[in-house]
Design a protein around this motif. Structure first.
Motif, PDB file in Angstrom:
ATOM      1  N   VAL A 184       0.511  -1.098  -0.070  1.00 62.51           N
ATOM      2  CA  VAL A 184      -0.365  -0.001  -0.261  1.00 62.51           C
ATOM      3  C   VAL A 184       0.860   0.896  -0.060  1.00 62.51           C
ATOM      4  N   ILE A 185       0.841   1.942  -1.548  1.00 62.00           N
ATOM      5  CA  ILE A 185       1.319   3.358  -0.876  1.00 62.00           C
ATOM      6  C   ILE A 185       0.041   4.693   0.153  1.00 62.00           C
ATOM      7  N   ILE A 186       0.923   5.180   0.472  1.00 62.32           N
ATOM      8  CA  ILE A 186      -0.030   6.750   0.662  1.00 62.32           C
ATOM      9  C   ILE A 186       1.127   7.883   0.649  1.00 62.32           C
ATOM     10  N   ALA A 187       0.427   8.639  -0.105  1.00 61.33           N
ATOM     11  CA  ALA A 187       1.827   9.938  -0.290  1.00 61.33           C
ATOM     12  C   ALA A 187       0.391  11.289   0.387  1.00 61.33           C
ATOM     13  N   PRO A 188       0.513  12.008   0.601  1.00 63.14           N
ATOM     14  CA  PRO A 188       0.428  13.583   1.468  1.00 63.14           C
ATOM     15  C   PRO A 188       1.127  13.942   0.706  1.00 63.14           C
ATOM     16  N   ARG A 202      -4.312   7.555   9.318  1.00 58.75           N
ATOM     17  CA  ARG A 202      -4.470   6.402   8.405  1.00 58.75           C
ATOM     18  C   ARG A 202      -3.965   5.464   7.515  1.00 58.75           C
ATOM     19  N   VAL A 203      -2.721   5.575   8.003  1.00 58.41           N
ATOM     20  CA  VAL A 203      -1.182   4.616   8.120  1.00 58.41           C
ATOM     21  C   VAL A 203      -1.682   3.660   8.997  1.00 58.41           C
ATOM     22  N   SER A 204      -2.091   4.060   9.696  1.00 59.79           N
ATOM     23  CA  SER A 204      -1.938   3.541  11.415  1.00 59.79           C
ATOM     24  C   SER A 204      -3.038   2.816  11.244  1.00 59.79           C
ATOM     25  N   MET A 205      -4.363   2.829  10.781  1.00 60.45           N
ATOM     26  CA  MET A 205      -5.229   1.717  10.873  1.00 60.45           C
ATOM     27  C   MET A 205      -4.957   0.781   9.553  1.00 60.45           C
ATOM     28  N   ILE A 206      -5.208   1.376   8.534  1.00 59.33           N
ATOM     29  CA  ILE A 206      -4.125   0.184   7.470  1.00 59.33           C
ATOM     30  C   ILE A 206      -3.765  -0.747   8.371  1.00 59.33           C
ATOM     31  N   LYS A 218       2.535  -4.545   3.201  1.00 57.71           N
ATOM     32  CA  LYS A 218       3.857  -3.156   3.955  1.00 57.71           C
ATOM     33  C   LYS A 218       3.073  -2.305   3.463  1.00 57.71           C
ATOM     34  N   ILE A 219       3.561  -0.769   4.616  1.00 62.38           N
ATOM     35  CA  ILE A 219       2.914   0.577   4.097  1.00 62.38           C
ATOM     36  C   ILE A 219       4.391   1.197   3.402  1.00 62.38           C
ATOM     37  N   LEU A 220       4.156   1.699   2.371  1.00 66.90           N
ATOM     38  CA  LEU A 220       5.060   2.850   1.766  1.00 66.90           C
ATOM     39  C   LEU A 220       4.606   4.294   2.299  1.00 66.90           C
ATOM     40  N   ILE A 221       5.267   5.252   2.929  1.00 68.33           N
ATOM     41  CA  ILE A 221       4.116   6.846   2.618  1.00 68.33           C
ATOM     42  C   ILE A 221       6.218   8.026   2.188  1.00 68.33           C
ATOM     43  N   PHE A 222       5.609   8.074   1.241  1.00 66.20           N
ATOM     44  CA  PHE A 222       5.786   8.725   0.323  1.00 66.20           C
ATOM     45  C   PHE A 222       5.224  10.771   0.835  1.00 66.20           C
ATOM     46  N   PRO A 243       5.700  -3.369  13.954  1.00 68.70           N
ATOM     47  CA  PRO A 243       7.512  -3.311  13.589  1.00 68.70           C
ATOM     48  C   PRO A 243       7.321  -3.987  11.947  1.00 68.70           C
ATOM     49  N   GLY A 244       8.177  -3.417  11.779  1.00 75.71           N
ATOM     50  CA  GLY A 244       8.597  -3.099  10.110  1.00 75.71           C
ATOM     51  C   GLY A 244       7.620  -3.241   8.681  1.00 75.71           C
ATOM     52  N   MET A 245       6.609  -3.454   9.612  1.00 71.59           N
ATOM     53  CA  MET A 245       5.469  -2.759   8.058  1.00 71.59           C
ATOM     54  C   MET A 245       5.300  -1.150   7.629  1.00 71.59           C
ATOM     55  N   ILE A 246       6.153  -0.682   8.275  1.00 75.00           N
ATOM     56  CA  ILE A 246       5.791   0.667   7.748  1.00 75.00           C
ATOM     57  C   ILE A 246       7.120   1.600   7.128  1.00 75.00           C
ATOM     58  N   THR A 247       6.948   2.488   6.368  1.00 71.37           N
ATOM     59  CA  THR A 247       8.120   3.205   5.937  1.00 71.37           C
ATOM     60  C   THR A 247       7.770   4.616   5.705  1.00 71.37           C
ATOM     61  N   TRP A 248       8.605   5.316   5.834  1.00 67.17           N
ATOM     62  CA  TRP A 248       7.731   6.481   6.015  1.00 67.17           C
ATOM     63  C   TRP A 248       9.077   7.146   5.169  1.00 67.17           C
ATOM     64  N   VAL A 249       9.382   8.441   4.122  1.00 68.40           N
ATOM     65  CA  VAL A 249      10.084   8.843   3.184  1.00 68.40           C
ATOM     66  C   VAL A 249       9.502  10.030   3.079  1.00 68.40           C
ATOM     67  N   ALA A 250      10.549  11.501   3.750  1.00 64.21           N
ATOM     68  CA  ALA A 250      10.562  12.497   3.843  1.00 64.21           C
ATOM     69  C   ALA A 250      10.282  13.493   2.698  1.00 64.21           C
ATOM     70  N   GLY A 251       9.922  14.460   2.168  1.00 58.86           N
ATOM     71  CA  GLY A 251      10.116  15.328   0.675  1.00 58.86           C
ATOM     72  C   GLY A 251      11.645  14.986   1.215  1.00 58.86           C
ATOM     73  N   LYS A 252      12.710  15.402   2.098  1.00 59.83           N
ATOM     74  CA  LYS A 252      13.816  16.523   1.353  1.00 59.83           C
ATOM     75  C   LYS A 252      15.080  14.180   1.414  1.00 59.83           C
ATOM     76  N   ASP A 253      14.230  13.827   1.152  1.00 59.25           N
ATOM     77  CA  ASP A 253      14.350  12.452   1.426  1.00 59.25           C
ATOM     78  C   ASP A 253      14.037  11.771  -0.382  1.00 59.25           C
ATOM     79  N   GLY A 254      13.505  12.937  -0.604  1.00 58.86           N
ATOM     80  CA  GLY A 254      13.087  12.388  -1.997  1.00 58.86           C
ATOM     81  C   GLY A 254      11.696  11.206  -2.319  1.00 58.86           C
ATOM     82  N   GLY A 255      10.928  11.864  -1.112  1.00 62.07           N
ATOM     83  CA  GLY A 255       9.507  11.911  -0.845  1.00 62.07           C
ATOM     84  C   GLY A 255       8.039  12.184  -1.694  1.00 62.07           C
TER      85      GLY A 255
END
Length: 427
Positions: A184-188, A202-206, A218-222, A243-255
């Motif tokens: 699942v990719i979620i892009a705020p 939303r990330v948490s409840m999914i 897994k869930i990726l947040i861009f 644990p290990g399910m969610i990855t958040w990528v900040a804007g400064k890191d290319g998100g």
């Protein structure tokens, strides 16, 4: 008492004290030959609350609330529908009590134009409603073009679900259909946008749904941003609960999403391209279209207001509140809109009487669930100055260190908050 609870009680007390001074308006009526006409455009938390409190403060007013939908589907609690812990109909509410109990005239129609010079609102069927005072609470407009490759048509495959209802149901069906082990990719979007903690709840409840039903997923947040609301609380909860399910990528890191491929369910960002099984793209936003078309918005797409009473900076006898307004330190939330609406109602009644309005105090509370038994919150009290500013030490966030019983208690408070604001807004 913990510092958090003390701040929370102080914030709630300040907000309540302001509200308690206002119902005195109901004891008197505007002294004029014909009732003053107040039209409210938009029947969400802000518009519905304004309509109700206008009649509460002065029953002689002729208050008309315009909204095209018979039911209001709340964005608060829509993330719980995605997780399968609430049904869609449990977050849908009728506005009938506003008419039946408070005497608000409900007009089920689309408002298509506002003529602030002639002081009238035009409806889709050609009808025209004149007003003495106007409240504009149109919510948000989704800027589909703000993400290359996205469109309103594309949202039928890549839902935003940032206006609750059919989009919520669509995203839920996609999650149900996704195989275990899917992505699942979620892009705020970048700030400002409706409900700053919303994407992360939303990330948490999914994640809770996937943990219980599809644990290999897994869930990726861009993210277009480098930081987000209640970030420390959310990330600590993700580490402990998922644990290990969610990855958040900040804007400064290319998100930040640079382009979306709707057909292939993929996004291109600074780090490269990533494909999803379920893609939830939340586009940038502006004030509702009718506010922009009426010339009430600034070049940034949001409506500037007087912080004392949310009177429009662009037109006389018009107040803009809720998500559409530029509200200083206040977030764009249902709680904020509800609070602003009471101040606006008091200001309108005072103005019609030629009186000074009571001093404005605003309050906001945002609860979020990490799981059905794990709640976190942020609260604040605000006063107007050059802009709307938070009162120092008036609120706070949930403590970083708390046991399971405390988190469960906050989850229960979330349910109480929702029941309370629904009753207060819709009568």
């Amino acid at each position: 008492m913990t510092d958090f609870n003390r701040r929370q009680l102080l914030g709630a007390g300040l907000a309540a004290s302001a509200t308690l001074t206002l119902p005195g308006f109901a004891a008197a009526q505007v002294n004029r030959n014909a009732p003053a006409r107040v039209v409210v455009v938009g029947g969400g938390f802000g518009g519905a609350t304004a309509a109700r409190y206008l009649k509460l403060f002065d029953p002689s007013l002729e208050v008309t609330l315009i909204d095209r939908d018979a039911l209001y589907t709340t964005c608060p609690f829509s993330n719980y529908v995605l997780a399968g812990v609430r049904s869609l109909d449990s977050i849908q509410h009728r506005r009938d009590p506003l008419q039946q109990r408070w005497g608000v005239k409900l007009v089920r129609a689309s408002a298509t134009a506002i003529d602030t010079g002639a002081k009238r609102v035009r409806l889709a069927d050609g009808a025209v409603l004149p007003y003495d005072k106007l409240v504009v609470a149109p919510g948000i407009e989704l800027n589909y073009g703000g993400v290359p490759g996205y469109s309103e048509k594309g949202a039928e495959r890549v839902p935003h679900a940032w206006k609750a209802g059919a989009q919520t149901a669509l995203l839920r069906r996609q999650l149900e259909a996704m195989p275990d082990g899917g992505t699942v990719i979620i892009a705020p979007p970048a700030n400002p946008f409706r409900c700053p903690p919303g994407p992360y709840e939303r990330v948490s409840m999914i994640a809770w749904y996937l943990k219980t039903k599809k644990p290999k997923s897994k869930i990726l947040i861009f993210d277009a941003k480098d930081a987000f609301s209640k970030q420390g609380l959310f990330q600590a909860a993700w580490e402990s609960e998922y644990p290990g399910m969610i990855t958040w990528v900040a804007g400064k890191d290319g998100g930040k999403v640079e382009e979306v491929d709707v057909a292939n369910l993929s996004i291109k960002a600074g780090f490269g391209t990533e494909k999803a099984n379920v893609l939830n793209l939340i586009p940038p936003q502006t004030a509702g279209k009718i506010a922009i078309d009426a010339g009430l918005a600034e070049s940034n797409g949001w409506c500037a207001v007087d912080p004392k009473n949310f009177a429009s900076r662009k037109a006389a006898d018009v107040h803009v509140l809720g998500d559409a307004s530029i509200a200083g330190a206040m977030p764009k939330s249902g709680s904020a809109a509800n609070s602003q609406a009471k101040v606006v109602a008091a200001a309108i009644v005072a103005s019609l009487r030629g009186q000074a309005a009571p001093p404005a105090v605003f309050h906001n509370t945002c609860y979020s669930l990490v799981s059905p038994d794990y709640g976190i919150s942020v609260t604040g009290t605000y006063r107007p100055g050059e802009t709307v500013a938070e009162v120092p030490n008036s609120g706070g966030v949930s403590p970083a260190r708390a046991d399971a019983a405390f988190r469960k208690q906050e989850a229960e408070h979330t349910l109480g908050w929702y029941a309370g604001i629904i009753a207060d807004s819709f009568g």
